[in-house]
Design a protein around this motif. Structure first.
Motif, short mmCIF file in Angstrom:
data_model
loop_
_atom_site.label_atom_id
_atom_site.label_comp_id
_atom_site.label_asym_id
_atom_site.label_seq_id
_atom_site.Cartn_x
_atom_site.Cartn_y
_atom_site.Cartn_z
N SER A 3 -65.23 -85.45 66.68
CA SER A 3 -64.94 -86.86 66.50
C SER A 3 -63.47 -87.10 66.25
CB SER A 3 -65.76 -87.42 65.33
OG SER A 3 -65.53 -88.80 65.19
N LEU A 4 -63.04 -88.32 66.45
CA LEU A 4 -61.66 -88.73 66.16
C LEU A 4 -61.40 -88.69 64.67
CD1 LEU A 4 -61.60 -91.90 68.44
CD2 LEU A 4 -60.40 -89.76 68.91
N PRO A 5 -60.16 -88.43 64.25
CA PRO A 5 -59.82 -88.57 62.83
C PRO A 5 -60.18 -89.96 62.34
CG PRO A 5 -58.03 -87.52 64.03
CD PRO A 5 -59.00 -87.99 65.07
N GLY A 6 -60.58 -90.05 61.08
CA GLY A 6 -60.99 -91.33 60.51
C GLY A 6 -62.45 -91.66 60.70
N ARG A 10 -70.89 -90.36 64.03
CA ARG A 10 -72.36 -90.41 64.04
C ARG A 10 -72.85 -91.49 63.09
NH1 ARG A 10 -74.27 -85.06 60.67
NH2 ARG A 10 -73.33 -85.62 58.66
N CYS A 11 -74.06 -91.95 63.33
CA CYS A 11 -74.71 -92.89 62.42
C CYS A 11 -76.05 -92.32 61.99
CB CYS A 11 -74.89 -94.27 63.07
SG CYS A 11 -76.17 -94.37 64.34
N LEU A 12 -76.54 -92.79 60.88
CA LEU A 12 -77.84 -92.38 60.35
C LEU A 12 -78.82 -93.51 60.63
CD1 LEU A 12 -79.61 -90.48 58.54
CD2 LEU A 12 -78.88 -91.92 56.61
N LYS A 13 -79.96 -93.20 61.24
CA LYS A 13 -81.01 -94.18 61.46
C LYS A 13 -82.20 -93.84 60.57
CE LYS A 13 -83.68 -96.64 65.01
NZ LYS A 13 -83.95 -96.77 66.46
N VAL A 14 -82.58 -94.78 59.72
CA VAL A 14 -83.68 -94.59 58.78
C VAL A 14 -84.83 -95.50 59.18
CG1 VAL A 14 -84.41 -94.77 56.37
CG2 VAL A 14 -82.08 -94.01 56.92
N ASP A 15 -86.04 -94.92 59.31
CA ASP A 15 -87.23 -95.71 59.62
C ASP A 15 -88.09 -95.77 58.36
OD1 ASP A 15 -89.67 -96.77 60.49
OD2 ASP A 15 -89.42 -95.93 62.50
N LEU A 16 -88.16 -96.96 57.76
CA LEU A 16 -88.92 -97.12 56.53
C LEU A 16 -90.43 -97.00 56.74
CD1 LEU A 16 -86.95 -100.17 55.08
CD2 LEU A 16 -86.90 -97.85 54.19
N PRO A 27 -70.34 -91.96 70.63
CA PRO A 27 -69.27 -91.45 71.51
C PRO A 27 -67.89 -91.92 71.07
CG PRO A 27 -71.10 -92.33 72.79
CD PRO A 27 -71.35 -92.73 71.37
N ASN A 28 -66.89 -91.08 71.26
CA ASN A 28 -65.51 -91.47 70.94
C ASN A 28 -65.08 -92.71 71.71
OD1 ASN A 28 -65.09 -89.43 69.09
ND2 ASN A 28 -64.16 -88.03 70.56
N SER A 29 -65.61 -92.86 72.92
CA SER A 29 -65.24 -94.03 73.72
C SER A 29 -65.68 -95.32 73.03
CB SER A 29 -65.88 -93.94 75.11
OG SER A 29 -67.30 -93.85 75.00
N VAL A 30 -66.83 -95.28 72.38
CA VAL A 30 -67.32 -96.46 71.64
C VAL A 30 -66.43 -96.74 70.43
CG1 VAL A 30 -69.23 -97.36 70.25
CG2 VAL A 30 -69.70 -96.23 72.43
N GLY A 36 -64.75 -100.09 64.54
CA GLY A 36 -65.56 -99.80 63.36
C GLY A 36 -66.01 -101.12 62.76
N GLY A 37 -66.53 -101.09 61.53
CA GLY A 37 -66.89 -102.32 60.85
C GLY A 37 -67.73 -103.25 61.69
N SER A 38 -67.28 -104.49 61.80
CA SER A 38 -68.02 -105.51 62.53
C SER A 38 -68.15 -105.19 64.02
CB SER A 38 -67.35 -106.87 62.35
OG SER A 38 -68.09 -107.89 62.95
N GLY A 39 -67.09 -104.61 64.61
CA GLY A 39 -67.14 -104.27 66.04
C GLY A 39 -68.16 -103.20 66.32
N LEU A 40 -68.10 -102.10 65.56
CA LEU A 40 -69.07 -101.02 65.73
C LEU A 40 -70.47 -101.50 65.40
CD1 LEU A 40 -69.81 -98.04 66.21
CD2 LEU A 40 -69.24 -97.60 63.81
N GLY A 41 -70.61 -102.29 64.34
CA GLY A 41 -71.92 -102.82 63.98
C GLY A 41 -72.52 -103.68 65.07
N THR A 42 -71.69 -104.47 65.74
CA THR A 42 -72.18 -105.30 66.84
C THR A 42 -72.68 -104.42 67.99
OG1 THR A 42 -70.67 -107.09 66.26
CG2 THR A 42 -71.55 -107.09 68.50
N TRP A 43 -71.93 -103.37 68.31
CA TRP A 43 -72.37 -102.44 69.35
C TRP A 43 -73.71 -101.81 68.97
CZ3 TRP A 43 -73.34 -97.13 69.56
CH2 TRP A 43 -73.49 -96.59 70.85
N LEU A 44 -73.88 -101.44 67.72
CA LEU A 44 -75.13 -100.84 67.27
C LEU A 44 -76.28 -101.85 67.32
CD1 LEU A 44 -73.78 -98.76 64.25
CD2 LEU A 44 -74.83 -97.83 66.34
N LEU A 45 -75.99 -103.11 67.00
CA LEU A 45 -77.03 -104.13 67.13
C LEU A 45 -77.49 -104.27 68.57
CD1 LEU A 45 -76.19 -107.25 64.90
CD2 LEU A 45 -78.21 -105.79 64.78
#
Length: 596
Positions: A3-6, A10-16, A27-30, A36-45
């Motif tokens: 991964s890139l520095p910083g 990876r993300c953790l997915k938890v199924d309750l 991916p590094n491209s993402v 990160g933050g709101s941008g990465l969260g939007t991509w994950l949504l």
């Protein structure tokens, strides 16, 4: 994958539902394209949220996302964002908070935590590096977020940081908050999403620090930024906090009063920080990893008669929504109402907005609640309690202004002050007409944190009482800038510190991640994030008619001593929206609102 520095990459997915978890590589491209933050969260949504899902359904994801700057020495970087499809708006919701939870969460070894499913009983998910456990939380169900943090923290042990919900989240109030250490991811009902999953809290503790691409340069840059952040650009926030805006907004006629029936409040001075600082003890504090120190804690005597002094963190939005918007001028009532929202876990803007709407309904004879009148502080406090427990009229107002107006009918929707279901913050759009555009097109709804268009109105670049299409690119600039700052994530009070904001942010990313961004390239990244939010909304059923303002603000004179009568026509707003969509390049059929 390296991964890139910083980042952890990876993300953790938890199924309750089945109490399972999995680690998913990012991916590094993402990371490069969404930061990160709101941008990465939007991509994950976009990746994990089913189209058309009911926000309170088990399969609706709740996402906690961090950024590459978290854990760095950069001031104001200890922030996290929580995202979901909003139960209040049915559109994207991303809400930020500052606290040590961000640092502890990222040290678990993930750039984000995605939570799906639901449990049968109150649960606290515990993430400690790669160990995931599910702890019972029955004994704190019904407790405030603060009480829950204390009890669960004592049980789990030293070092855990805990984000929790209060009673409002448990009772599925559509604007319930997620809270940690007295700070709140406040808008849009994220607490209700947690409550629907019977997830009382998320506890995090970790030891996995990320690396930085240029650590020595980063330390030097951070020191200089800290010095600048304590300079004149942030002085007013240190001295009086965001409540310092109250009298200025009142003077300019942009302080929403009595459910936006006026733009000025005759008793505003009684709620001013200058007066409150003389009548109430005041102390200052800072967010985690922040050198600005804008937190102002006002202390008031407990009106129950115990004589106990309580401290309340006051912001402009709390003050406006629980004060002038409801016609209340008693500072003790406003402080108590703000503290009550904290304890229940209620967004102060939506809570105040919903109550102000109900007060006007009573004024017009549309709602049989005789005591719920503008200026009645006791009724304000009683109604907040009812909202938190969904009792009586509180059950109706817990749905938010849009749904309440639909149920009341009788023309009440004409003065229901919301966009896409999100109640308006403390900026009068008829006298801040660039902000009116920002409200109308906002992906989250009416929002002063996702569009800084009010900065344009308060500048000499436009006539705020008569804005034309030349304001559109200026509004877009503030929206892009906000999207990028929310993805890094940085406090927006730093805006005045930077000479060239995009260049400064590009330098931060270079020092932390090693990725070289040109200013134009970073602008494209910001635009990409804004477009991704729009795409999420389209997938969830957005229509062009949603990009509008309530009827109250269209062709309706605003009586105002400061500015004289002010009006924003529907045709003008429609023309601004069309120009906005064209400037964004959003020209496919159906993306542009009609002028009807």
């Amino acid at each position: 994958m390296s991964s890139l520095p910083g980042y952890h990459g990876r993300c953790l997915k938890v199924d309750l539902s089945n109490r399972s978890s999995e680690v998913i590589e990012i991916p590094n491209s993402v990371l490069k394209e969404f930061v990160g933050g709101s941008g990465l969260g939007t991509w994950l949504l976009l990746e994990h949220c089913p189209d058309g899902v009911e926000p309170l359904a088990p399969e609706s994801p709740l996402i906690f996302a961090f950024s590459p700057l978290v854990g760095s020495p950069l001031t104001t970087s200890a922030k996290f964002v929580v995202l979901s499809k909003s139960p209040l708006t049915q559109r994207i919701n991303d809400s930020l908070s500052s606290s040590g939870f961000a640092i502890a969460g990222k040290k678990c070894g993930y750039d984000a935590i995605v939570i799906v499913g639901a449990t049968a009983s109150p649960t606290c998910v515990v993430v400690q590096n790669s160990t995931i456990s599910f702890e019972p939380a029955d004994d704190v169900w019904g407790a405030s977020s603060r009480q829950s943090e204390e009890i669960l923290g004592e049980r789990l042990g030293k070092g855990f940081r805990i984000a929790a919900i209060g009673p409002a989240g448990e009772n599925l109030v559509r604007y319930a908050t997620v809270s940690h250490d007295g700070r709140h991811a406040g808008r849009g009902g994220l607490g209700a999403v947690m409550g629907s999953k019977m997830l009382k809290a998320l506890a995090v503790q970790g030891t996995q620090q990320t690396t930085f691409a240029h650590p020595e340069e980063l330390i030097t840059f951070s020191r200089e930024l800290s010095k600048k952040s304590f300079g004149p650009a942030t002085e007013k926030y240190r001295e009086l906090g965001t409540v310092s805006n109250l009298l200025t907004f009142n003077r300019l006629g942009t302080l929403p009063t009595r459910n936006f029936q006026s733009g000025s409040f005759e008793n505003a001075e009684l709620l001013s920080p200058e007066v409150m600082s003389q009548t109430h003890e005041r102390t200052r504090a800072s967010c985690a990893a922040c050198t600005i120190g804008c937190e102002h804690i006002f202390h008031s005597t407990d009106r129950t008669g115990s004589g106990e002094s309580t401290g309340v963190r006051m912001e402009y939005e709390n003050l406006f929504a629980l004060g002038p918007l409801c016609g209340v001028s008693d500072s003790n009532v406003v402080l108590e109402a703000s503290q009550l929202c904290d304890e229940l876990g209620l967004d102060t803007i939506s809570a105040g907005g919903s109550i102000a709407f109900a007060m006007e309904c009573v004024e017009h004879g549309l709602l049989d609640e005789p005591d719920l009148r503008f200026g009645n502080g006791e009724a304000l406090l009683a109604t907040l309690r009812k909202i938190g427990s969904r009792e009586g009229v509180g059950d109706l107002l817990a749905e938010g202004t849009r749904i309440a107006s639909q149920r009341i009918g009788q023309g009440s929707s004409t003065f229901a002050a919301h966009v896409k279901g999100l109640e308006l913050p403390g900026y009068e759009p008829r006298v801040l007409q660039t902000m009116a555009l920002g409200f109308a097109v906002g992906s989250r709804g009416a929002d002063h944190n996702r569009s800084g268009a009010y900065q344009v109105d308060f500048s000499d670049q436009v006539d705020r009482l008569n804005v034309d299409e030349s304001a559109v690119p200026l509004a877009i600039e503030t929206e892009d800038e906000a999207a990028l700052m929310d993805s890094l994530i940085l406090c927006k009070f730093l805006r005045g510190v930077f000479e060239d904001r995009f260049a400064a942010m590009a330098e931060m990313l270079r020092l932390v991640t090693g990725v070289e961004h040109s200013v134009n390239g970073l602008r494209e990244t910001a635009s990409r994030i804004v477009t991704a939010k729009k795409l999420f909304n389209i997938r969830q059923g957005w229509t062009p008619e949603e990009d509008c303002l309530p009827a109250r603000f269209m062709n309706d004179l605003l009586p105002n001593e400061a500015t004289g009568p002010s009006v924003l026509s529907r045709d003008k707003l429609s023309a601004l929206i069309i120009a906005y969509n064209q400037a964004r390049g959003w020209t496919p059929e159906g993306w542009i609102a009609s002028s009807d």
